[in-house]
Design a protein around this motif. Sequence first.
Motif, PDB file in Angstrom:
ATOM      1  N   MET A 136     -66.097  82.844  24.823  1.00 20.53           N
ATOM      2  CA  MET A 136     -66.077  81.978  23.642  1.00 20.53           C
ATOM      3  C   MET A 136     -66.814  80.656  23.872  1.00 20.53           C
ATOM      4  N   ASN A 137     -66.898  80.199  25.105  1.00 21.92           N
ATOM      5  CA  ASN A 137     -67.643  78.972  25.401  1.00 21.92           C
ATOM      6  C   ASN A 137     -69.111  79.261  25.713  1.00 21.92           C
ATOM      7  N   ALA A 138     -69.345  80.302  26.510  1.00 19.76           N
ATOM      8  CA  ALA A 138     -70.716  80.521  26.983  1.00 19.76           C
ATOM      9  C   ALA A 138     -71.613  81.169  25.926  1.00 19.76           C
ATOM     10  N   ILE A 139     -71.060  82.068  25.124  1.00 23.55           N
ATOM     11  CA  ILE A 139     -71.933  82.795  24.189  1.00 23.55           C
ATOM     12  C   ILE A 139     -72.544  81.886  23.113  1.00 23.55           C
ATOM     13  N   PRO A 140     -71.755  81.021  22.466  1.00 20.16           N
ATOM     14  CA  PRO A 140     -72.405  80.116  21.493  1.00 20.16           C
ATOM     15  C   PRO A 140     -73.471  79.237  22.139  1.00 20.16           C
ATOM     16  N   ALA A 141     -73.248  78.824  23.381  1.00 17.97           N
ATOM     17  CA  ALA A 141     -74.258  78.016  24.087  1.00 17.97           C
ATOM     18  C   ALA A 141     -75.526  78.843  24.269  1.00 17.97           C
ATOM     19  N   HIS A 142     -75.337  80.078  24.659  1.00 23.92           N
ATOM     20  CA  HIS A 142     -76.447  80.996  24.881  1.00 23.92           C
ATOM     21  C   HIS A 142     -77.218  81.234  23.589  1.00 23.92           C
ATOM     22  N   VAL A 143     -76.481  81.497  22.511  1.00 21.43           N
ATOM     23  CA  VAL A 143     -77.116  81.743  21.212  1.00 21.43           C
ATOM     24  C   VAL A 143     -77.867  80.492  20.751  1.00 21.43           C
ATOM     25  N   ALA A 144     -77.313  79.323  21.031  1.00 16.39           N
ATOM     26  CA  ALA A 144     -77.986  78.074  20.641  1.00 16.39           C
ATOM     27  C   ALA A 144     -79.316  77.917  21.368  1.00 16.39           C
ATOM     28  N   GLY A 145     -79.433  78.566  22.529  1.00 15.09           N
ATOM     29  CA  GLY A 145     -80.666  78.463  23.300  1.00 15.09           C
ATOM     30  C   GLY A 145     -80.580  77.477  24.452  1.00 15.09           C
ATOM     31  N   VAL A 146     -79.353  77.126  24.855  1.00 13.75           N
ATOM     32  CA  VAL A 146     -79.164  76.202  25.976  1.00 13.75           C
ATOM     33  C   VAL A 146     -79.850  76.765  27.227  1.00 13.75           C
ATOM     34  N   GLY A 147     -80.574  75.902  27.935  1.00 12.25           N
ATOM     35  CA  GLY A 147     -81.347  76.351  29.087  1.00 12.25           C
ATOM     36  C   GLY A 147     -80.504  76.804  30.258  1.00 12.25           C
ATOM     37  N   GLU A 148     -79.476  76.020  30.597  1.00 16.78           N
ATOM     38  CA  GLU A 148     -78.624  76.372  31.731  1.00 16.78           C
ATOM     39  C   GLU A 148     -77.163  76.183  31.372  1.00 16.78           C
ATOM     40  N   ILE A 149     -76.355  77.173  31.699  1.00 15.23           N
ATOM     41  CA  ILE A 149     -74.914  77.106  31.453  1.00 15.23           C
ATOM     42  C   ILE A 149     -74.215  77.104  32.812  1.00 15.23           C
ATOM     43  N   ILE A 150     -73.562  75.986  33.131  1.00 15.33           N
ATOM     44  CA  ILE A 150     -72.911  75.836  34.431  1.00 15.33           C
ATOM     45  C   ILE A 150     -71.411  76.000  34.241  1.00 15.33           C
ATOM     46  N   MET A 151     -70.811  76.981  34.895  1.00 14.73           N
ATOM     47  CA  MET A 151     -69.369  77.201  34.765  1.00 14.73           C
ATOM     48  C   MET A 151     -68.638  76.621  35.967  1.00 14.73           C
ATOM     49  N   VAL A 152     -67.540  75.923  35.714  1.00 15.87           N
ATOM     50  CA  VAL A 152     -66.659  75.542  36.821  1.00 15.87           C
ATOM     51  C   VAL A 152     -65.301  76.188  36.575  1.00 15.87           C
ATOM     52  N   VAL A 153     -64.709  76.707  37.626  1.00 14.95           N
ATOM     53  CA  VAL A 153     -63.385  77.335  37.518  1.00 14.95           C
ATOM     54  C   VAL A 153     -62.642  77.119  38.838  1.00 14.95           C
ATOM     55  N   PRO A 154     -61.509  76.452  38.779  1.00 15.12           N
ATOM     56  CA  PRO A 154     -60.764  76.250  40.024  1.00 15.12           C
ATOM     57  C   PRO A 154     -60.170  77.574  40.529  1.00 15.12           C
ATOM     58  N   THR A 155     -60.093  77.710  41.837  1.00 14.88           N
ATOM     59  CA  THR A 155     -59.492  78.920  42.415  1.00 14.88           C
ATOM     60  C   THR A 155     -58.401  78.500  43.393  1.00 14.88           C
ATOM     61  N   PRO A 156     -57.222  78.151  42.860  1.00 19.18           N
ATOM     62  CA  PRO A 156     -56.145  77.694  43.731  1.00 19.18           C
ATOM     63  C   PRO A 156     -55.871  78.729  44.825  1.00 19.18           C
ATOM     64  N   LYS A 157     -55.762  78.266  46.046  1.00 17.34           N
ATOM     65  CA  LYS A 157     -55.566  79.119  47.235  1.00 17.34           C
ATOM     66  C   LYS A 157     -56.685  80.149  47.394  1.00 17.34           C
ATOM     67  N   GLY A 158     -57.819  79.890  46.768  1.00 16.66           N
ATOM     68  CA  GLY A 158     -58.950  80.791  46.945  1.00 16.66           C
ATOM     69  C   GLY A 158     -58.907  82.067  46.130  1.00 16.66           C
ATOM     70  N   GLU A 159     -57.906  82.186  45.272  1.00 18.69           N
ATOM     71  CA  GLU A 159     -57.818  83.419  44.470  1.00 18.69           C
ATOM     72  C   GLU A 159     -58.807  83.399  43.316  1.00 18.69           C
ATOM     73  N   LYS A 160     -59.724  84.348  43.319  1.00 20.29           N
ATOM     74  CA  LYS A 160     -60.700  84.432  42.235  1.00 20.29           C
ATOM     75  C   LYS A 160     -60.259  85.490  41.228  1.00 20.29           C
ATOM     76  N   ASN A 161     -60.282  85.122  39.955  1.00 14.67           N
ATOM     77  CA  ASN A 161     -59.923  86.075  38.911  1.00 14.67           C
ATOM     78  C   ASN A 161     -61.163  86.913  38.581  1.00 14.67           C
ATOM     79  N   GLN A 162     -61.104  88.207  38.919  1.00 14.27           N
ATOM     80  CA  GLN A 162     -62.273  89.074  38.764  1.00 14.27           C
ATOM     81  C   GLN A 162     -62.699  89.224  37.304  1.00 14.27           C
ATOM     82  N   LEU A 163     -61.729  89.186  36.389  1.00 16.58           N
ATOM     83  CA  LEU A 163     -62.076  89.284  34.974  1.00 16.58           C
ATOM     84  C   LEU A 163     -62.859  88.057  34.506  1.00 16.58           C
TER      85      LEU A 163
END
Lengths: 440, 440
Positions: free
Chosen positions: A153-180
């Motif tokens: 929901m955040n990245a797709i509208p940016a992409h459709v708008a034509g934004v050049g670069e989309i930088i995602m930040v996501v915390p991974t407490p204790k190093g756990e990465k959410n695969q989804l």
Amino acid sequence: MTLKAAPLRLSTTSASFDAEFKARLHWSADADAAIEKVVADILADVQTRGDEAVLEYTNRFDKLDAKTLPELELTQAELKAAFESLPAAQRDALEAAARRVRSYHEAQKKASGESWSYRDTDGTLLGQKVTPLDRVGIYVPGGKAAYPSSVLMNAIPAHVAGVGEIIMVVPTPKGEKNQLVLAAAYVAGVTRGFTIGGAQAVAALAYGTATVPAVDKITGPGNAYVAAAKRRVFGTVGIDMIAGPSEILVLADGTTPPEWVAMDLFSQAEHDELAQSILLCPDAAYIDRVQAEIDRLLPAMPRAEIIAASLNGRGALIHTKSMEEACEISNRIAPEHLEVSSSEPNRWEPLLRHAGAIFLGAFTSESLGDYCAGPNHVLPTSGTARFSSPLGVYDFQKRSSLIEVSEAGAQVLGPVAVTLAEGEGLQAHAEAARMRLRKI
Amino acid sequence: MTLKAAPLRLSTTSASFDAEFKARLHWSADADAAIEKVVADILADVQTRGDEAVLEYTNRFDKLDAKTLPELELTQAELKAAFESLPAAQRDALEAAARRVRSYHEAQKKASGESWSYRDTDGTLLGQKVTPLDRVGIYVPGGKAAYPSSVLMNAIPAHVAGVGEIIMVVPTPKGEKNQLVLAAAYVAGVTRGFTIGGAQAVAALAYGTATVPAVDKITGPGNAYVAAAKRRVFGTVGIDMIAGPSEILVLADGTTPPEWVAMDLFSQAEHDELAQSILLCPDAAYIDRVQAEIDRLLPAMPRAEIIAASLNGRGALIHTKSMEEACEISNRIAPEHLEVSSSEPNRWEPLLRHAGAIFLGAFTSESLGDYCAGPNHVLPTSGTARFSSPLGVYDFQKRSSLIEVSEAGAQVLGPVAVTLAEGEGLQAHAEAARMRLRKI
């Protein structure tokens, strides 16, 4: 002890209705001074020490042991691998949702996000040029509320708008990465990703560090620290909005199966204890049936305790004199999600002035809209639908006015500008207009 | 001593260019802690004591002696009388400007501010409903920077958007009312006006008092106290932007009479000492000619001291290798006002990505745009054109997503929503979608 969920029963005919209703709606986003202080210090520190500060806070708050910030970058290969590791049903669901969200936002861009111009009678060109932002940051919460759908929901509208670069930040407490979440970033076309979060991630995006590029705007939800940090960097970068607890308001005429309505109220309440679920209905017997379904369905819900806490603390079942009155009350609330659970939703829709998203008819459950109908699920909360809008392509574009005054136009506009500029005591403004007048 | 205005001369071929350029651009909007504290106290006081607090602060700061807040309301008769008291030339100029501004914003509304919807193949309706805000507040500065044109630029887009009530606040230090401001309010169709200002006026508009109605959004420029107050009430109400000092950037290819360019630089510089005027040009001899015109024209300017202070402190004349490089540098600045003073403006316009307003060709002086070309003169400053837009009709509208899922559509969307909701651990969301599936 049996878990019980009993939203407050109110009736608009009661003398105390206004006071009780107001008290139930009350939610304060007032800044917490302690949080403000911590956030101000983190922002200043990241601005001064860059990577080093971001690394320290991340190791401390998320209990990581990274040696350098570049270690915390997610590679495209890792995002792709996350996607490929998913069961086929999840891969298909992510792609189907992304397809629909993209197609809706493409329609949105076409309807309201294209450049335009016209020439007036004296040949002057007037218009607006619409351009995408160069680079945006999207904040994705980690931990218990890690929602892959929010990445789309955040990245797709940016992409459709034509934004050049989309930088995602996501915390991974204790190093756990959410695969989804990683898979959603792959599907949505995120350019770069970092496993950092909190105020330090917002600071890195706003100011830039050696590793994290500075962006032009930061969108996406987060906890109180993230919200405070976004509010503070507003001006240096753009931000989307400061989100409060999620809310649903169901306007029911009594024709929808009451278990559907009960489950729709649950689907908001299960987000967290502060979420708010409200039913407005002119039929008291139907409200009783919804309460009976709440009692019947609650025990089987995995998140029954959160649902009960939310409904008991902030929920309400409100008996109104009519559907018209229910619409009026809905406008006072300006809800984030508004379900018109009626056999004639298009009769009531024109009466509804303020809402983030309007779900029309019994088949339009909020959950279909949350995931895959197409419209954005990032919506204005806490009554801010009075003045703000769903996240959209327009949030990733900006406009520049275009003005090309012809020589003939300058003769028409000049005298007007001269008179007004002199009225304001701005002689250089007047003189600049006067110089363009033809010498006679 | 002769007044001298010598903007800093820079050349992009110099090794120190980047550092000097960055230093020249630097402007910090950092919050002043003392102002923050004063503003927080005023906001809290107005929230608690309403009218009484607003009255006290107004009497104190503006040196008035009003007994009640209702005394400070401007009647429609007073606005009309102000308009009628003006010389005919000023009345005509105000009306001509208002007509053009209205017509431009009507085009803007048509181009990007209408509701839209479509049905997809399974019969699901998707779209957005665009509606005006119910009530907005416009802040108009008083005292030395009282600009009637700003009344038009704030009120007319609100009016075109269809806003129900437009509430103007304007401080009147020592009771002095600016008749042009009142007349502009009459022409622009302001609903109600109050002679209050500062943080107390922002608070009154945000929270409402017995006399001043609460609004949904506050727009318009103000001093540091007003800016701090707007930032703090953001969330309770919408705000437009936090404006920094005004700026102009002139991209010149050397074909415009140099006196026109000099006067255009003056017209920005005369606003205040912090205003920034920059010229970018690949022709060093032309830059010399502009400097000569600056020297020649300055002594006759009524605001010569402000102009000199602004040009000496913040102005720059930059020699570039080419027009292409000048466009690149302009994009780094993301100026509020961008004049393309060239014989082929449409050759350069496509290269310009970030600017509040682009003025094309030698006849398009910024002052024509400021007053009467039609586009809004409230523009993003201090590089915020990277992510924000001119004030427009869209600032006085908000959008609600519309979703109507058909029974057939619920069968298509349901399984996708179920899969994603279960992936996020939100069972009530999944169940709400599942209930809409046909029992087989």
